[in-house]
Design a protein around this motif. Structure first.
Motif, mmCIF file in Angstrom:
data_model
loop_
_atom_site.group_PDB
_atom_site.id
_atom_site.type_symbol
_atom_site.label_atom_id
_atom_site.label_comp_id
_atom_site.label_asym_id
_atom_site.label_seq_id
_atom_site.Cartn_x
_atom_site.Cartn_y
_atom_site.Cartn_z
ATOM 1 N N GLY A 1 2.086 3.927 -5.780
ATOM 2 C CA GLY A 1 0.736 3.728 -5.043
ATOM 3 C C GLY A 1 0.465 4.705 -4.133
ATOM 4 N N ALA A 2 -0.420 4.067 -3.320
ATOM 5 C CA ALA A 2 -1.100 5.030 -2.236
ATOM 6 C C ALA A 2 -0.832 4.069 -1.044
ATOM 7 N N GLU A 3 -1.243 5.047 0.034
ATOM 8 C CA GLU A 3 -1.437 4.282 1.366
ATOM 9 C C GLU A 3 -2.477 4.602 2.315
ATOM 10 N N PRO A 4 -2.952 3.706 3.294
ATOM 11 C CA PRO A 4 -4.164 4.302 3.842
ATOM 12 C C PRO A 4 -3.987 5.496 4.571
ATOM 13 N N ARG A 5 -5.211 6.098 4.838
ATOM 14 C CA ARG A 5 -5.202 7.378 5.412
ATOM 15 C C ARG A 5 -5.227 6.884 7.066
ATOM 16 N N ARG A 6 -4.879 7.477 8.143
ATOM 17 C CA ARG A 6 -4.907 6.915 9.258
ATOM 18 C C ARG A 6 -5.886 7.931 10.177
ATOM 19 N N LEU A 7 -6.341 7.012 11.026
ATOM 20 C CA LEU A 7 -7.270 7.944 11.996
ATOM 21 C C LEU A 7 -6.658 8.577 13.105
ATOM 22 N N ASP A 8 -6.945 9.941 13.059
ATOM 23 C CA ASP A 8 -6.230 10.750 14.062
ATOM 24 C C ASP A 8 -6.843 10.892 15.388
ATOM 25 N N LEU B 1 -6.726 -1.619 4.999
ATOM 26 C CA LEU B 1 -6.775 -2.733 4.141
ATOM 27 C C LEU B 1 -6.154 -2.095 3.035
ATOM 28 N N ARG B 2 -4.751 -2.546 2.684
ATOM 29 C CA ARG B 2 -4.185 -2.013 1.461
ATOM 30 C C ARG B 2 -3.340 -3.140 0.856
ATOM 31 N N ARG B 3 -2.694 -3.903 1.755
ATOM 32 C CA ARG B 3 -1.590 -4.706 1.273
ATOM 33 C C ARG B 3 -2.331 -6.118 1.483
ATOM 34 N N LEU B 4 -1.580 -7.141 0.853
ATOM 35 C CA LEU B 4 -1.792 -8.644 0.972
ATOM 36 C C LEU B 4 -1.898 -8.917 2.311
ATOM 37 N N ALA B 5 -0.757 -8.535 3.111
ATOM 38 C CA ALA B 5 -0.686 -8.787 4.428
ATOM 39 C C ALA B 5 -1.918 -8.499 5.340
ATOM 40 N N HIS B 6 -2.485 -7.248 5.150
ATOM 41 C CA HIS B 6 -3.488 -6.630 5.700
ATOM 42 C C HIS B 6 -4.691 -7.740 5.618
ATOM 43 N N ALA B 7 -4.823 -8.032 4.072
ATOM 44 C CA ALA B 7 -6.124 -9.021 3.911
ATOM 45 C C ALA B 7 -5.799 -10.257 4.530
ATOM 46 N N ASP B 8 -4.627 -10.938 4.576
ATOM 47 C CA ASP B 8 -4.253 -12.089 5.118
ATOM 48 C C ASP B 8 -4.644 -12.100 6.711
ATOM 49 N N ARG B 9 -4.346 -10.923 7.310
ATOM 50 C CA ARG B 9 -4.905 -10.955 8.675
ATOM 51 C C ARG B 9 -6.494 -10.474 8.875
ATOM 52 N N PRO C 1 -1.893 9.401 -1.798
ATOM 53 C CA PRO C 1 -0.557 8.909 -2.691
ATOM 54 C C PRO C 1 0.753 9.014 -2.094
ATOM 55 N N ARG C 2 1.317 7.973 -2.407
ATOM 56 C CA ARG C 2 2.813 7.958 -1.848
ATOM 57 C C ARG C 2 3.737 8.865 -2.520
ATOM 58 N N THR C 3 3.756 10.085 -2.304
ATOM 59 C CA THR C 3 4.492 10.881 -3.048
ATOM 60 C C THR C 3 5.797 11.461 -2.494
ATOM 61 N N ALA C 4 6.299 10.908 -1.316
ATOM 62 C CA ALA C 4 7.433 11.412 -0.520
ATOM 63 C C ALA C 4 8.628 11.345 -1.459
ATOM 64 N N LEU C 5 8.933 10.230 -2.264
ATOM 65 C CA LEU C 5 9.952 9.950 -2.883
ATOM 66 C C LEU C 5 10.275 11.146 -3.915
ATOM 67 N N ASP D 1 -1.909 4.711 -9.048
ATOM 68 C CA ASP D 1 -2.611 5.466 -7.719
ATOM 69 C C ASP D 1 -1.891 6.868 -7.538
ATOM 70 N N VAL D 2 -0.535 6.730 -7.887
ATOM 71 C CA VAL D 2 0.124 8.095 -7.559
ATOM 72 C C VAL D 2 0.210 9.464 -8.556
ATOM 73 N N ALA D 3 -0.419 8.800 -9.769
ATOM 74 C CA ALA D 3 -0.235 9.666 -10.722
ATOM 75 C C ALA D 3 -1.418 10.720 -10.913
ATOM 76 N N ALA D 4 -1.270 11.946 -10.934
ATOM 77 C CA ALA D 4 -2.437 12.796 -10.956
ATOM 78 C C ALA D 4 -2.098 13.438 -12.697
#
Length: 422
Positions: free
Chosen positions: A112-119, A131-139, A250-254, A289-292
């Protein structure tokens, strides 16, 4: 009975991973299927997180892809709340965070992917959200309800799909909403300036304030609480909470650590895959989301972050893992619900790729279809509060049939008639 002689491992517990596991069993695979997800929740669908569930219109359980008991019934081995820390390609093994090592015959990366952070300063304050995960939506749903009750103010950085859908949900709760966006219109990089104004007017009618052409430079607060946000034009905007909705990476680190071929971020990033969703390693696939992917129909490399791509890409990758002849060439598709506006978008037409936008219907009433054309061929279509037209729109895109723009704009001419235009 599972045959332990073959093991397929799926890394990623989202929609793509869950549908891939389902497809492996539906196609008759009797080996081990191991699904590993770094969240403790069972695999779920993401659209409700910014739509029905966030708005309080859908129950939490409605987001899950399958009932929890389904995984045991179909003999899918679940490892939830567990991360994969390394892929050892020579040994065909994945290493888990708890030290376990799992051998695989085929591997699917659906990370998948992860939210970009404000720098910018202030992002460590408790009232800054993603907002990306269910826990984010819960909160966030609890936050929106509180803001609505207390006449509080939500500031959203980014006027993309997530930003606009959260704005609509927040207004539904009664919260005050300000959206800050560096582009001149919402959704500028997706639908261009011609249609962005439709969404500007929609949200302004519902009380949303927009500030275009500016970026956040600082979030200010006291005792860990957000008080305001500053933009690069020198203005200060009141805010009790801030949502960063500036896109996803995209979560490509792995995959990168494993030495798989990647796509440069300037071209969308992601793990490079071919038309069958195979990576540079013949025993490793990627979907969602991770596949190009090099898209056979569009003849370009494309990474699509939407629900339909996960829904269909996971099964396509599963069939390819089974050795079936797979060409994944579906027309990109996504949808959005905001207030009383529902829309579907098919195709791919970023700004600069088209030479004409044709409207069919009444944009003022927000009941229309928009077509993006290049050399009289349809690149993309968006139907707004007009239904049951996705199939002919996608057929126009798929066939590349030249169209008459004037006839295309005429609601009295069936869309199917354009498929026969010479």
């Amino acid at each position: 009975m599972v045959d332990a002689h073959r093991t397929f491992v799926i890394v990623g517990g989202g929609l793509a991973g869950a549908k891939a596991a389902e497809t492996l069993r539906a196609e008759g695979f009797t080996g081990r299927v191991i699904l590993i997800g770094d969240e403790r929740d069972h695999p779920y669908e993401r659209p409700p997180l910014s739509k029905g569930y966030l708005a309080g219109k859908e129950e939490r359980d409605s987001v899950f892809v399958h009932e929890p008991a389904w995984y045991a019934q179909t003999e899918i081995e679940l490892h939830l709340g567990q991360s994969v820390v390394a892929v050892e390609r020579d040994a065909k093994a994945v290493h888990l965070g708890d030290g376990a090592v799992i051998q695989y015959d085929k591997l699917l990366l659906a990370t998948g992917a992860e939210p970009r952070r404000l720098d910018i300063p202030g992002t460590d304050l408790a009232g800054v959200h993603h907002l990306r995960r269910l826990a984010h939506a819960d909160r966030l749903s609890r936050v929106l309800a509180t803001l609505g009750r207390d006449n509080g103010h939500l500031l959203i950085a980014g006027a993309g799909w997530i930003g606009l859908e959260v704005a609509a949900a927040a207004r539904g709760y009664g919260a005050e909403v300000t959206v800050v966006e560096p582009e001149p219109t919402p959704l500028h990089q997706v639908i261009g300036p011609e249609l962005g104004q439709v969404f500007t007017e929609l949200h302004r009618e519902h009380g949303v304030r927009f500030h275009f052409g500016v970026r956040l430079t600082e979030i200010t607060g006291q005792d860990g609480v957000v008080l305001a946000a500053r933009t690069d034009d020198g203005e200060e905007h009141p805010a009790h909470h801030v949502l960063a909705a500036i896109g996803a990476a995209p979560r490509t680190a792995l995959a990168e650590a494993a030495g798989l071929a990647l796509v440069d971020r300037a071209h969308g990033g992601g793990v490079a895959v071919d038309a069958s969703l195979r990576t540079s390693d013949p025993d490793i696939y990627a979907a969602g989301d991770v596949a190009a992917q090099h898209h056979p129909l569009l003849d370009l490399r494309l990474r699509v972050e939407h629900w339909a791509n996960a829904l269909n890409g996971g099964p396509a990758a599963a069939r390819a893992m089974l050795g079936k002849d797979v060409v994944y060439d579906r027309v990109p598709y996504f949808f959005s619900d905001q207030y009383d506006l529902g829309m579907e978008y098919s195709g791919w037409a970023p700004p600069g790729s088209y030479d004409q936008v044709v409207l069919r219907g009444d944009a003022a009433k927000r009941e229309f279809i928009a077509f993006w054309l290049k050399d009289r061929r349809v690149l993309a279509g968006m139907n707004v509060n007009v239904w049951d037209v996705t199939d002919p729109i996608q057929e126009l895109i798929r066939t590349g049939t030249p169209v008459d723009p004037e006839a295309l704009a005429d609601p009295g001419t069936p869309l199917s008639a354009h498929l026969d235009v010479p």
